[in-house]
Design an enzyme around this catalytic site. Sequence first.
Site: not given
Ligand code: E4P
Length: 224
Positions: A84
């Site tokens: 990521k």
């Molecule tokens: C996606 O890859 C992220 O890890 C995640 O969906 C973030 O979500 P949040 O806004 O609930 O922290």
Amino acid sequence: MRLFLDTANIEQIRHGVRLGVVSGITTNPSIISREGKVDYQSLVKEICSIVPGPVSTEVLSQDAQGMIAEAREIAKWAENITVKIPASLDGIEATSVLAKENIKVNLTLCFSLNQAILGATAGATFVSPFVGRLDDIGEDGMKVVADIAQYLCYYQLPTQVIAASIRHPQHCLAAARAGAHIATVPYKVLLQMIQHPLTDIGIKRFTEDWEKVMGAKSIDPGKL
Ligand code: E4P
């Protein structure tokens, strides 16, 4: 639409895989932190051994060279690792380099079609618009998902859109309708997706009707 689980919790991941509906995992530094002070590499390797599909693991560097160095190391942890990378200018530079080395990138913290266009052009395997966080500031998160899905489809690009930051089952419905390739959902939302009161009432009624006449709550498979 495929489903990924947005968690680093081993029990939740095992359950999702057992259900046969979870084909990937997304994590981020906050998600990993929720598991306590763990050994990052060991935890990610364990997740990769449980899940058949891509496991997204985030870099912590903020400059392109740092991201590239971290991603190269992380990519060695398992076959099914996806790195990521945040949707910053440095992130786009890192994505271009890593994609040429066949390291799979999930462009994260994506909040606009323009960021997704740059990510897809740089060679990201996935782009992840954060729906819930956009909704939180009064924007239409799912509109961004729909725009990205339409753009990728129109130009027949191989990049896939992951609807991320999913907060409730309505988001899953909207992601499917918007044409997201994948929705990454918290474990709680995965459990909520199956809930319907008419299913519970129906199961109860079938069992009661059967029991009234047959005198048993279930069928003995040995007697079929
Ligand atoms: C996606 O890859 C992220 O890890 C995640 O969906 C973030 O979500 P949040 O806004 O609930 O922290």
